[in-house]
Enzyme design. Sequence first.
Site, short mmCIF file in Angstrom:
data_model
loop_
_atom_site.label_atom_id
_atom_site.label_comp_id
_atom_site.label_asym_id
_atom_site.label_seq_id
_atom_site.Cartn_x
_atom_site.Cartn_y
_atom_site.Cartn_z
N SER A 237 61.97 76.13 6.15
CA SER A 237 62.96 75.18 6.64
C SER A 237 63.87 74.66 5.53
O SER A 237 65.08 74.85 5.58
CB SER A 237 62.25 74.01 7.34
N LYS A 280 59.68 75.27 12.10
CA LYS A 280 60.73 75.74 13.00
C LYS A 280 61.39 74.57 13.72
O LYS A 280 62.61 74.58 13.97
CB LYS A 280 60.15 76.73 14.00
#
Length: 392
Positions: A237, A280
């Site tokens: 991320s 995610k």
Amino acid sequence: MATATSSMHVAMAKTFTYSSCEVSKPSVAVVGSGIKNAPWMKLNSSCHISSSHAISQKVTPTPLKFNRIVTKAMSESNDTKPLPGLPVDLRGKRAFIAGIADDNGYGWAIAKSLAAAGAEILVGTWVPALNIFETSLRRGKFDESRVLPDGSLMEITKVYPLDAVYDCPEDVPEDVKANKRYAGSSKWTVKEVAESVKEDFGTIDILVHSLANGPEVSKPLLETSRYGYLAAISASSYSYVSLLQHFIPIMNPGGASISLTYIASERIIPGYGGGMSSAKAALESDTKVLAFEAGRKHRVRVNTISAGPLRSRAAKAIGFIDMMIDYSSENAPLMKELSAEEVGNAAAFLASPLASAITGTVLYVDNGLNAMGVGTDSPVFKDLNIPRDTKN
């Protein structure tokens, strides 16, 4: 994408040479080069795939076997000429795709689709995988996978070593610096790679983040360590935030940035653990914030693709990818296996002028599985008349 050209620039340092590639009708490409003694004739870097001679071939609509042509560059005169219909046209654009280490993942498929639409391709490859990736390219092991719709081969102009876990040299621990898998490579932190791309090419138009790693992905979240959780967030991320932060100064206005996410960000996927579902979710949230900031400050669009399961080498490490593919094929509205090319084509669309008003979006490319509330293959539905794809 039959009408898209597959031409690219070839660059060495800051020298650019152009040849022609024009599409006159669907599936008909005119490829040629009228430039002698061009700089690519002298290329001898393991980071480049190049041709040793000028090219001239005309492809007609009649069935024939294509010779494998490496399209070297885009036309001086035709790189701005409109194509017929409503094509995805990326001629004159340059893309940097972070996270390609083989020829069967989504990153590779995205690179192929961008190349088929005319973009020049630069790649960032994880440092420990760099040698085998470049060797495979050089020896032609990926040639079959490099074939574009018009029969030419996708060319990767340059491969950069990259470890997106580290923003700058000061962040790299001593044990990593001393690791033999990093020996022989330099300037591979995010900041250094962005600086190298700027030095080599000046600017880019498209940035693709195809990176994810969770060292404890096989562990349930309740059993995940702080280290494993933060490592997943960092690699999967924050690496996107870092890439965009360092590359956006060299992105042309109107450019596009794309990442890859997964439905586990919002739905429970047993077995997808180690903090990866959290990573995610963070990626999708960051996509919206980055879309606002990058749009206001740089006129760059930011989107993410929520792709369905793919039988890639990386996915196989999770251990249950085959089950996920079978489940998707049985329960999605479109009862078929998702191909990497379908995700690649969606990325090419998002990177193109056709998507000029789309930003901050999660685009689902998963045969519609995200829309389902239940699994239709459950025994509890055995007496329901659930429609099936009888043509599959």
